[in-house]
Motif scaffolding. Structure first.
Motif, PDB file in Angstrom:
ATOM      1  N   TYR A   1       0.805  -1.333   0.023  1.00  0.00           N
ATOM      2  CA  TYR A   1       0.046   0.001   0.065  1.00  0.00           C
ATOM      3  C   TYR A   1       0.928   1.370   0.119  1.00  0.00           C
ATOM      4  O   TYR A   1       0.436   2.271  -0.236  1.00  0.00           O
TER       5      TYR A   1
ATOM      6  N   ARG B   1      -9.044  -4.718  -1.601  1.00  0.00           N
ATOM      7  CA  ARG B   1      -7.694  -5.201  -1.794  1.00  0.00           C
ATOM      8  C   ARG B   1      -7.452  -5.660  -3.278  1.00  0.00           C
ATOM      9  O   ARG B   1      -6.134  -5.892  -3.593  1.00  0.00           O
TER      10      ARG B   1
ATOM     11  N   ASN C   1      -3.170  -7.097  -6.627  1.00  0.00           N
ATOM     12  CA  ASN C   1      -3.694  -7.503  -5.369  1.00  0.00           C
ATOM     13  C   ASN C   1      -2.593  -6.940  -4.070  1.00  0.00           C
ATOM     14  O   ASN C   1      -1.624  -6.952  -3.972  1.00  0.00           O
ATOM     15  N   LYS C   2      -3.455  -6.111  -3.400  1.00  0.00           N
ATOM     16  CA  LYS C   2      -2.911  -4.973  -2.309  1.00  0.00           C
ATOM     17  C   LYS C   2      -2.667  -5.754  -1.014  1.00  0.00           C
ATOM     18  O   LYS C   2      -2.940  -5.067  -0.071  1.00  0.00           O
ATOM     19  N   SER C   3      -2.608  -7.046  -1.147  1.00  0.00           N
ATOM     20  CA  SER C   3      -2.666  -7.708   0.180  1.00  0.00           C
ATOM     21  C   SER C   3      -1.547  -8.979   0.156  1.00  0.00           C
ATOM     22  O   SER C   3      -1.032  -9.085  -0.966  1.00  0.00           O
TER      23      SER C   3
ATOM     24  N   GLN D   1      -6.319 -13.309  -3.297  1.00  0.00           N
ATOM     25  CA  GLN D   1      -7.661 -12.619  -3.362  1.00  0.00           C
ATOM     26  C   GLN D   1      -8.299 -12.926  -4.936  1.00  0.00           C
ATOM     27  O   GLN D   1      -7.644 -13.215  -5.771  1.00  0.00           O
TER      28      GLN D   1
END
Length: 693
Positions: free
Chosen positions: A479, A589, A607-609, A613
């Motif tokens: 992030y 996410r 995918n920001k996790s 996802q």
């Protein structure tokens, strides 16, 4: 005596109230003064009060500043926290005798472990402090003796740390001082005495004293250097701290040219906040300093005054009105490489890097041109560094020397000025040197993420504002890039190009190809006009003292794949806005952005996790459209379900793909004309061929 006679026998309550309110003292009500002696005594008292309330304290806040008090730990300094003192075998920091004046602190190391001594000091927010020490450097290689500053509100680190270089070479005892302005909200400051590199240093008589109180009001302009094609400028005068004199005071604000003529002036009653909007066209002469003066007066007493300098320049011709870059009428996407040597040029070109730092130092003209000629021949451009110990005269000479060379992209004014304690007035002067002599090439400043609270201030000093949101670990990387590019865009009011310098190597974390691609795409989503990599050559030897250069890392293949397969298309879509957006999500996410690219639909999903996802993208699709994965995931992870595209990504992955009627992506890629750009990874398409691209 005439003045005393005029007020003798009058009630002094109003006069006393006014003067005491102006000094912030407790209100004292005096009854009628019946004789001159009382009045004289009162004014003696008042003058003493004024002196004590208007002058910053000069008290040294450092305890055991001469290292005479020894702590319980062997050779430890009382009231100081020392690096490595948990191990008595650690001799990096110790107390020694026979120094400048009795005992002193010795900081020494033959490793790159940056040993230190630290003391936490109570401070007042937004005040100015002078920090000084007597310092002796016995030997030093590959580093500096520094003050490192951290700001806290109780136990919370407020960020915006600073590293103030004191000395980078051996010398005998000498006093060295630095000025530090405390951060808004801070009530503690941690002062570190430190050396980087390898060396032996001695410290004594450390001092930290307030030299300027927090200002009653703060003044600022929305920019320092205004481009001619902008319409309006804004000056703001705001209350900085509660002060009784502000209530009912009268402000006067004037814009004055070099000859002293008032171009615009306004007055009125100050109400906590005042703004003055002015036409930039009023600043008629390019490069001339215009002064915005202000004063606050109450009951005939001026208790606050100051000024701000502003300038007008034409926007450098390499920067378009839409914050993209153009060279000779062709679009240019800068990909910056830090710490590059000539032997690294091939590796840079394969990574898509087209702009590098160039330190001219004290080289003669022939050597400088030889370097620039080689860059041009290889398809690279340069940011000419102007802060590396260059005098103003040398800076001006360099600008006039290289400004017509085709390998010059711009000028680096400073690297992380807040963190390195730079003098912003000198940076302003360097900008003016460039702009007064070169109206083509832009200036560049990069600031570190820990100084994000001052992005808005630093962005005013350059044409290009870059940030380096180094995450340090995978979870933060998911992030942090997008967050800081968004902050940088806000800091520039979307009026200047923002560049993202992504971290591809750290001491503790080795980002993977997926991590780097994810960070690159975060920069695109947030609106960056360029990207960069820190660093190409492992300048500090992060891998346990062994160098680990970009091309030796696992991630290098992924960087090359990104440059070869993805960079050009992403640039067209995200930066040049060549395609219409047909689907967008920047919450949660799984972020995605899809474009109608003419021959198909181009999509990027990140995918920001750190976990797997899934997402479904609603698109109006023809039945014969196929999914062609460009990079980032396996084809099985992207599928069609009617008008929906279903995407599954592992943690940290970023996927780029096309939905097209063509069965092979290469058929679509052939439709993208190579000559539409000036150069995405070198100087020209012909030069790309010479570089083996």
């Amino acid at each position: 005596m005439q003045f005393l006679n005029r007020i003798n026998g009058l009630k002094a309550e109003c006069l006393i109230d006014s003067l005491l309110e102006d000094t912030g003292m407790i209100r004292i009500v005096m009854l009628e003064m019946k004789n001159n002696i009382a009045i004289v005594l009162y004014f003696v008292m008042l003058i003493n009060a004024l002196a004590s309330t208007c002058t910053a304290s000069q008290v040294n806040l450092i305890q055991n500043n001469a290292f005479e008090a020894i702590g319980d730990t062997a050779r430890g300094a009382s009231l100081w926290i020392l690096f490595g003192r948990r191990s008595l075998r650690n001799d990096y920091v110790s107390i020694v005798s026979d120094c400048f004046n009795g005992s002193c602190l010795k900081i020494a190391t033959n490793k790159n472990n940056k040993p230190w001594a630290m003391q936490k000091i109570p401070v007042v927010e937004d005040a100015e402090y002078e920090v000084s020490t007597d310092l002796k450097i016995a030997k030093l290689a590959g580093g500096s003796a520094v003050f490192k500053i951290e700001f806290y509100k109780e136990r919370k680190n407020l960020g915006c740390e600073q590293t103030l270089v004191l000395s980078s070479a051996p010398h005998d005892w000498k006093k060295i001082s630095k000025l530090v302005r405390t951060l808004k909200g801070a009530n503690f400051m941690c002062l570190y005495l430190r050396i980087t590199g390898k060396g032996v240093s001695y410290w004594d008589n450390v001092s930290c004293a307030m030299v300027a109180n927090p200002p009653i009001v703060c003044s600022e302009t929305d920019n320092i250097f205004y481009y001619s094609n902008w319409q309006k400028g804004l000056f703001t005068l705001a209350e900085n701290r509660k002060h009784p004199s502000l209530q009912g005071s009268k402000y006067t604000v004037s814009i004055i040219n070099k000859s002293g003529a008032v171009l615009k002036s306004e007055s009125g009653i100050f109400r906590d906040l005042y703004t003055l909007e002015f036409d930039i066209a009023m600043l008629k002469n390019i490069g001339e300093a215009y002064t915005i003066e202000y004063s606050l007066v109450r009951k005939g007493i001026t208790f606050a005054k100051g000024s701000n300098k502003v300038y007008r320049y034409n926007r450098p011709t390499y920067i378009g009105d839409d914050n993209t870059f153009e060279i000779n009428g062709k679009n240019f996407f800068p990909v910056i490489g830090y710490h590059v040597q000539p032997s690294d040029y091939d590796y840079c070109l394969k990574a898509g890097i087209n702009v590098i730092q160039y330190f001219p130092k004290n080289y003669d003209d022939s050597k400088i041109f030889q370097s620039l000629d080689e860059m041009q021949r290889r398809g690279l451009m340069a940011f000419v560094v102007l802060y590396d110990g260059q005098t103003a005269a040398r800076q001006e000479y360099l600008v006039n020397l290289v400004k017509k060379h085709p390998a010059v992209f711009g000028y680096m004014l400073y690297d992380e000025p807040v963190l390195n304690g730079a003098n912003l007035d000198k940076i302003r002067d360097t900008y003016r040197i460039v702009r007064n002599n070169d109206d083509v090439h832009p200036t560049y400043i990069v600031e570190g993420q820990t100084a994000s609270s001052r992005y808005g201030e630093i962005a005013k000093y350059s044409d290009i504002f870059a940030v380096d949101p180094y995450p340090g670990c995978k979870s933060v990387a998911m992030y942090n890039t997008e967050k800081h590019i968004a902050l940088a865009k806000k800091a520039t009011n979307n009026k200047k190009p923002v560049v993202c310098i992504n971290e591809i190597m750290t001491k503790s974390w080795h980002p993977s190809s997926d991590d780097i691609r994810n960070m690159n795409y975060q920069a695109f989503f947030a609106g960056a006009s360029g990207i960069g990599y820190y660093d190409v050559r492992d300048y500090y030897g992060y891998n346990n003292g062994k160098y680990d250069h970009m091309w030796q890392r696992e991630s290098y293949k992924g960087i090359m794949d990104f440059a070869r397969c993805e960079q050009s298309l992403a640039y067209r879509a995200f930066v040049l806005n060549k395609f219409k957006i047909v689907a967008l999500n920047m919450v949660g996410r799984m972020w995605y952005k899809c474009f109608d690219a003419g021959d198909g639909i181009y999509c990027v999903v990140i995918n920001k996790s750190s976990s797997v996802q899934k997402t479904k993208i609603n698109l109006m699709l023809d039945n014969n459209m196929h999914v062609n994965v460009i990079n980032g995931t396996k084809p099985k992870n992207i599928s069609r379900n009617g008008n929906y595209v279903c995407v599954t990504l592992n943690g940290g992955e970023a996927a780029a793909f096309m939905l097209t009627a063509h069965s092979r992506l290469e058929q679509l890629a052939a439709r993208i004309k190579a000559d539409e750009f000036f150069y995405l990874g070198g100087k020209s398409s012909a030069m790309n061929k010479r570089a083996g691209r």
